[in-house]
Structure formats: C-alpha cells, structure tokens
Design an enzyme around this catalytic site. Sequence first.
Site, PDB file in Angstrom:
ATOM      1  N   GLU A  13       0.959  -1.345  -0.008  1.00  0.00           N
ATOM      2  CA  GLU A  13      -0.065   0.057  -0.059  1.00  0.00           C
ATOM      3  C   GLU A  13       0.849   1.258   0.085  1.00  0.00           C
ATOM      4  O   GLU A  13       0.449   2.285  -0.836  1.00  0.00           O
ATOM      5  CB  GLU A  13      -1.091   0.079   1.267  1.00  0.00           C
ATOM      6  CG  GLU A  13      -2.383  -0.962   1.149  1.00  0.00           C
ATOM      7  CD  GLU A  13      -1.983  -2.414   1.347  1.00  0.00           C
ATOM      8  OE1 GLU A  13      -2.560  -3.214   1.142  1.00  0.00           O
ATOM      9  OE2 GLU A  13      -0.832  -2.636   1.747  1.00  0.00           O
ATOM     10  N   HIS A  65     -10.339  -5.780   9.953  1.00  0.00           N
ATOM     11  CA  HIS A  65     -11.264  -5.477   8.785  1.00  0.00           C
ATOM     12  C   HIS A  65     -12.485  -4.633   9.043  1.00  0.00           C
ATOM     13  O   HIS A  65     -13.266  -4.672   8.292  1.00  0.00           O
ATOM     14  CB  HIS A  65     -11.598  -6.899   7.856  1.00  0.00           C
ATOM     15  CG  HIS A  65     -10.380  -7.602   7.356  1.00  0.00           C
ATOM     16  ND1 HIS A  65     -10.493  -8.267   6.455  1.00  0.00           N
ATOM     17  CD2 HIS A  65      -9.193  -7.146   7.611  1.00  0.00           C
ATOM     18  CE1 HIS A  65      -9.280  -8.793   5.968  1.00  0.00           C
ATOM     19  NE2 HIS A  65      -8.434  -8.084   6.682  1.00  0.00           N
TER      20      HIS A  65
END
Length: 408
Positions: free
Chosen positions: A144, A213
Amino acid sequence: MAAIFQGVGAAAPLSSSLSNSFDSNKSVFSPRRSFSVRKRASFAVVRSDGIVNLNPNGRSAQRLVSNAVATKADGPAASSSSKPGHELLLFEALQEGLEEEMERDPRVCVMGEDVGHYGGSYKVTKGLAKRFGDLRVLDTPIAENSFTGMGIGAAMTGLRPVIEGMNMGFLLLAFNQISNNCGMLHYTSGGQFTIPVVIRGPGGVGRQLGAEHSQRLESYFQSIPGIQMVACSTPYNAKGLMKAAIRSENPVILFEHVLLYNLKERIPDEDYICNLEEAEMVRPGEHVTILTYSRMRYHVMQAAKTLVNKGYDPEVIDIRSLKPFDLHTIGNSVKKTHRVLIVEECMRTGGIGASLTAAITENFNDYLDAPIMCLSSQDVPTPYAGTLEEVTVVQPAQIVTAVEQLCQ
C-alpha cells in the site's frame, strides 16, 4: 494558505471552505488480502422497494427484517418499472461512474490490489481492465505504501489516479504518503503541483470481519491538511461523488461501507455529479436534527419510523461531506429544531461526531435548547462474535431513546 486548494473547474481557492466556516458550501462543484485462496464477500441485495434477496441469482425474496440496512423512504415505494433511469447496486454505481470518467478523460487511471482482471475485491473495477487495458487499470503488489506513493507521483505529473485500498484498514500502511505527500505537496511546492487523486475503498463494521477489517478511518484522516473526505450512502450519491472526486483538483478520500455495496436504487440515465461539500436532506422535520452518514443513515431512518409513530418529527441529514462540513445546511436545521443528535459508526474518541459537535457549538450554540448528543461506536476493537459486534455499534433503539431524552 489561500492558494492551497482550487475548486473543480474554477480558479477560486477552497482553503476558506475547508476551515468549516459557515459559508462552507458556497464553492459548488458542477476483506481481504490477495493470497492464493480467494474468499468472495456475500451480502443481501436490498431493493428500492424494501425487498431483500439473500441470493441475487435466485428467486427467493423476503421482506427486510435485519437492522443492518433499512429502507430509504417512510412511505411505500412506487413500482421500480414506472420510474425513469436504470437500477443499479451501489458497487455497480461506483463502477459506472468510474468507467464514465475513464471514458471522458484519458488521464484517469486506476491502481490497487486485484483491481485489474479480477475486478476488485468488491467488483467496483469489474470489466475496466478489459476495456481500458493493463496500463490504465494497474494491478499492484501487496504494498500500500508503494502504490499510494506511485499514484500521488502520477497525479503530480498530470494523471488523475484512483487508488483503491482493498480494505480501508490497509491504508494505514500508506499513512505517511497520504499525510505528508498527498495532503501537503500543493502547499509545500508553492502551488507548483496539484494532486488530483482519489483514494477509495471499503470500510466500516461488516458482518464478523474482525477488528482489523472493521476499521473506520475517518477520524484518522480528518486532521490532515489539504484533503477532502466524503462518504457515500446510496447508489445515486456513490456515482455522483465518485465522478465529482475524480474531476476535483484536490485529493479526495471516498469512504464506502462494506455493507452498502449491494444496496439497490434507480439512478438517472443522464450524466450528473454531486457537490463534494454539500449535505443531503434525507427527511425534513421540526423537532430534532439528526446528523449522520454512511450506513448509520439507514439505522436513523429505521428509528425515524418509530419516532414518527410516537409523535416526534425528526429532521434527518446525511452530512456526506466529512471534511469540510456543510455548516450552511446544518446551521439552518439547527436554527429550526434547536436540538441536535449525531449518529455515527466512527469511534467516540476523536471521531467525526466530536469534530461536528465542536463546529456546531462554535457556530450555533445560541440556537441550541439542549446539549448536543452524540451516539458513536464504543472505543473497543470490533469483536468477531456477531452478538458482541452488534453491541459495539449504535442500534436504532438507542437512537429512539436519545431523541426522547432530547425532546423532553
């Protein structure tokens, strides 16, 4: 500082609007990592008429009873076949908006994990690689920090990248790029560079996705100078905000909720965009202003039905623009109702609700007849167990109780 931001299609600076001043809306703009085993998400499809289909490919359907998503309107919906436009799920509306902008502007490109031929973890980029090629729809490694920095660099050279975080929690790995580069380079370069980049992806509390998450990163990013933040909640505003964010000269973070991707709505056939700095009046009312966004919009509307039956008339506003706040719309509502309830899925400490409370207190304190109330998620990691997960997030019954207390 006045030269830090420029509006879409205009040379007027946006820095004054990003300070959450009263005139903030005057600048108008025309679960999973990529491993060898892929587990696809499964959600209920919620139709515009309030019917939920647990198997979008099957024939069985039932009336919506879950409090995860509530119907949009108080009254019975008209037949979908009689309405103009076309019916899309929220993720399809995002895909349509992105595809239209890639067709309109060859500078628009997409990058992220599995965004290419796999079509994205929630299929927002489905079919784009086949149509536009691998250079404009770029599959990246699981890195990322690297591909976010690459997207920011591409924006500096004239492209308009759309960076997908497979899950918003993963973008914490790119926080340095987003904060020190994406938000500040226009200023630190003396205006030599603009950063027209969109950072988007799923977040929020899903159905037992676990703590890592289930992140709500609005509070993390709101303090970064130079970045705008918006949150979509319907297929209509998802497409409109996507298109407006891509056309903006400012870096924009678009927050999408993992449980709203399969929300269905009929949207116009003609081209449109939504104002990046404008709230949406969901339900006019007289007794109390309820400010919310994203998934909590549907919890609030579910609670509103109970409140109406009890004799209350709540005004519901989807703030949509998380930075800057649309204090014009919010202020007019506060002056009318004199009571404010904020409902968010973000954490209570340092969340959007805390910033919104401060902004309302600073600007409209004289119009309040009661202290501002804020319902937020508990300051705990989101549990995996479904019953415990539900307890950590605001539920419609809590909203009803809070309004009753405010209106005493």
